[in-house]
Design a protein around this motif. Structure first.
Motif, PDB file in Angstrom:
ATOM      1  N   LEU A 250      74.805 -20.010-150.903  1.00  0.00           N
ATOM      2  CA  LEU A 250      74.478 -18.714-151.499  1.00  0.00           C
ATOM      3  C   LEU A 250      73.830 -17.840-150.428  1.00  0.00           C
ATOM      4  CD1 LEU A 250      73.059 -19.991-154.887  1.00  0.00           C
ATOM      5  CD2 LEU A 250      75.092 -18.553-154.617  1.00  0.00           C
TER       6      LEU A 250
ATOM      7  N   TRP B 133      71.609 -12.893-163.748  1.00  0.00           N
ATOM      8  CA  TRP B 133      72.750 -12.844-162.849  1.00  0.00           C
ATOM      9  C   TRP B 133      73.982 -12.309-163.591  1.00  0.00           C
ATOM     10  CZ3 TRP B 133      73.359 -15.449-157.826  1.00  0.00           C
ATOM     11  CH2 TRP B 133      72.132 -15.883-157.301  1.00  0.00           C
ATOM     12  N   GLY B 134      74.838 -11.625-162.841  1.00  0.00           N
ATOM     13  CA  GLY B 134      76.124 -11.207-163.367  1.00  0.00           C
ATOM     14  C   GLY B 134      77.104 -12.365-163.386  1.00  0.00           C
TER      15      GLY B 134
ATOM     16  N   SER C 175      59.982  -9.434-163.080  1.00  0.00           N
ATOM     17  CA  SER C 175      61.008  -9.509-164.113  1.00  0.00           C
ATOM     18  C   SER C 175      61.657 -10.874-164.089  1.00  0.00           C
ATOM     19  CB  SER C 175      62.093  -8.456-163.880  1.00  0.00           C
ATOM     20  OG  SER C 175      61.561  -7.164-163.872  1.00  0.00           O
ATOM     21  N   GLN C 176      62.140 -11.305-165.242  1.00  0.00           N
ATOM     22  CA  GLN C 176      62.881 -12.562-165.275  1.00  0.00           C
ATOM     23  C   GLN C 176      64.227 -12.376-164.585  1.00  0.00           C
ATOM     24  OE1 GLN C 176      62.423 -13.295-169.615  1.00  0.00           O
ATOM     25  NE2 GLN C 176      61.808 -15.341-168.944  1.00  0.00           N
ATOM     26  N   PRO C 177      64.683 -13.369-163.853  1.00  0.00           N
ATOM     27  CA  PRO C 177      65.956 -13.221-163.143  1.00  0.00           C
ATOM     28  C   PRO C 177      67.147 -13.220-164.089  1.00  0.00           C
ATOM     29  CG  PRO C 177      65.071 -15.438-162.882  1.00  0.00           C
ATOM     30  CD  PRO C 177      64.025 -14.657-163.603  1.00  0.00           C
TER      31      PRO C 177
ATOM     32  N   ILE D 192      66.542  -9.618-159.573  1.00  0.00           N
ATOM     33  CA  ILE D 192      65.600 -10.606-159.036  1.00  0.00           C
ATOM     34  C   ILE D 192      64.397  -9.844-158.526  1.00  0.00           C
ATOM     35  CG2 ILE D 192      65.189 -12.417-157.327  1.00  0.00           C
ATOM     36  CD1 ILE D 192      68.250 -12.798-157.205  1.00  0.00           C
ATOM     37  N   SER D 193      63.272 -10.015-159.198  1.00  0.00           N
ATOM     38  CA  SER D 193      62.064  -9.336-158.755  1.00  0.00           C
ATOM     39  C   SER D 193      60.846 -10.109-159.212  1.00  0.00           C
ATOM     40  CB  SER D 193      62.007  -7.900-159.284  1.00  0.00           C
ATOM     41  OG  SER D 193      61.845  -7.905-160.687  1.00  0.00           O
ATOM     42  N   GLN D 194      59.733  -9.770-158.638  1.00  0.00           N
ATOM     43  CA  GLN D 194      58.508 -10.525-158.875  1.00  0.00           C
ATOM     44  C   GLN D 194      57.940 -10.274-160.262  1.00  0.00           C
ATOM     45  OE1 GLN D 194      56.167  -9.411-155.471  1.00  0.00           O
ATOM     46  NE2 GLN D 194      57.339 -10.700-154.072  1.00  0.00           N
TER      47      GLN D 194
ATOM     48  N   TYR E 238      78.053 -11.809-156.603  1.00  0.00           N
ATOM     49  CA  TYR E 238      77.235 -11.707-157.807  1.00  0.00           C
ATOM     50  C   TYR E 238      76.248 -10.553-157.679  1.00  0.00           C
ATOM     51  CZ  TYR E 238      78.671 -16.570-158.665  1.00  0.00           C
ATOM     52  OH  TYR E 238      79.397 -17.719-158.866  1.00  0.00           O
TER      53      TYR E 238
ATOM     54  N   ASP F 179      66.814  -2.977-149.034  1.00  0.00           N
ATOM     55  CA  ASP F 179      66.668  -4.019-148.021  1.00  0.00           C
ATOM     56  C   ASP F 179      68.041  -4.650-147.844  1.00  0.00           C
ATOM     57  OD1 ASP F 179      63.666  -4.927-149.680  1.00  0.00           O
ATOM     58  OD2 ASP F 179      63.799  -3.898-147.751  1.00  0.00           O
TER      59      ASP F 179
ATOM     60  N   ARG G 148      69.460  -5.425-151.550  1.00  0.00           N
ATOM     61  CA  ARG G 148      68.959  -4.980-152.837  1.00  0.00           C
ATOM     62  C   ARG G 148      68.564  -3.526-152.797  1.00  0.00           C
ATOM     63  NH1 ARG G 148      63.012  -8.035-152.955  1.00  0.00           N
ATOM     64  NH2 ARG G 148      62.147  -6.938-151.131  1.00  0.00           N
TER      65      ARG G 148
ATOM     66  N   TRP H 172      72.186 -14.018-149.827  1.00  0.00           N
ATOM     67  CA  TRP H 172      71.696 -12.737-150.321  1.00  0.00           C
ATOM     68  C   TRP H 172      72.129 -11.650-149.358  1.00  0.00           C
ATOM     69  CZ3 TRP H 172      67.921  -9.402-148.148  1.00  0.00           C
ATOM     70  CH2 TRP H 172      67.443  -8.399-149.004  1.00  0.00           C
TER      71      TRP H 172
ATOM     72  N   ILE I  93      74.572 -10.807-154.081  1.00  0.00           N
ATOM     73  CA  ILE I  93      74.551 -12.151-153.491  1.00  0.00           C
ATOM     74  C   ILE I  93      75.985 -12.640-153.471  1.00  0.00           C
ATOM     75  CG2 ILE I  93      73.772 -14.546-153.871  1.00  0.00           C
ATOM     76  CD1 ILE I  93      71.450 -12.892-155.583  1.00  0.00           C
TER      77      ILE I  93
END
Lengths: 113, 120
Positions: free
Chosen positions: B47, B110-111, B106-108, B102-104, B98, B62, B52, B49, B39
């Motif tokens: 921001l 960020w770097g 798993s908890q998000p 990010i997935s359905q 960054y 994608d 991924r 995207w 991102i």
């Protein structure tokens, strides 16, 4: 693409007062199979990476103060700061990860009145 | 605790290739419940995207339409990392980049972000 629209673009609130940011998605981000909304709220301060405040529309991340809360389902969501503190000055984004391309709202700047 | 650590040059010349890596600790790039994104945030503030990679019995990618002809995101299972390559950069690609999980399922996460400036 799912378009995320936030309102307002900016918000000035007195210390200790409530701030509410709205986010509307162009299509539902609710996933029936697991009963979850694939939406997060992010806090962005200058020079720092985005901080995840709320996941699945209403689940507060670990360590996030309880004055932050998320609500809504389907296409309409809100982030509420119940009692604004000085350290909450930031830009806030809603973000959907229901479908690619992942998309973000345009951001809402929160300031102290 | 999952952490993402980014590395790569902060200055890239116009027409050249932007390359960044994201090292993963506390999770696996091959996890079947994670997805690994890049991102960016331009100086104008929004921001965006970029794309991924994720593994669901095989590898998938994608990409955002805006960069689809110029971008490659690759996993490296031996180093437990994933990378971003963006070809033929212009000043419009100047941004903070960054990496993120990010997935359905798993908890998000960020770097820390990497400022990349495109300039000669």
């Amino acid at each position: 693409d799912i378009v995320m629209t936030q309102s307002p673009d900016s918000l000035a609130v007195s210390l200790g007062e409530r701030a509410t940011i709205n986010c509307k998605s162009s299509q539902s981000v609710f996933h029936v199979s697991d009963n979850r909304n694939y939406l997060t709220w992010l806090q962005k301060k200058p020079g720092q990476p985005p901080k995840v405040l709320i996941n699945w529309a209403s689940t507060r991340e670990s360590g996030v103060p309880d004055r932050f809360s998320g609500s809504g389902s389907g296409t309409d969501f809100a982030l509420t700061i119940s009692s604004l503190q000085a350290e909450d000055v930031a830009v806030y984004y809603c973000h959907q990860y229901y479908a690619a391309p992942l998309t973000f709202g345009q951001g809402t700047r929160v300031e102290i009145k | 605790q999952v952490q993402l650590k980014q590395s790569g040059p902060g200055l890239v010349k116009p027409s050249q290739t932007l390359s960044l890596n994201c090292d993963i600790s506390g999770d696996s790039v091959s996890s079947d419940s994670a997805a690994w994104s890049w991102i960016r945030q331009s100086p104008s503030g929004g921001l965006e995207w970029l794309g991924r990679t994720y593994y669901r019995s095989r590898w998938y990618n994608d990409y955002a339409v805006s960069v689809k002809s110029r971008i490659t995101i690759n996993p490296d299972t031996s180093k437990n990392q994933f990378s971003l390559q963006l070809n033929s950069v212009t000043s419009e690609d100047t941004a903070v980049y960054y990496c993120a999980r990010i997935s359905q399922r798993s908890q998000p996460v960020w770097g820390q972000g990497t400022l990349v400036t495109v300039s000669s």
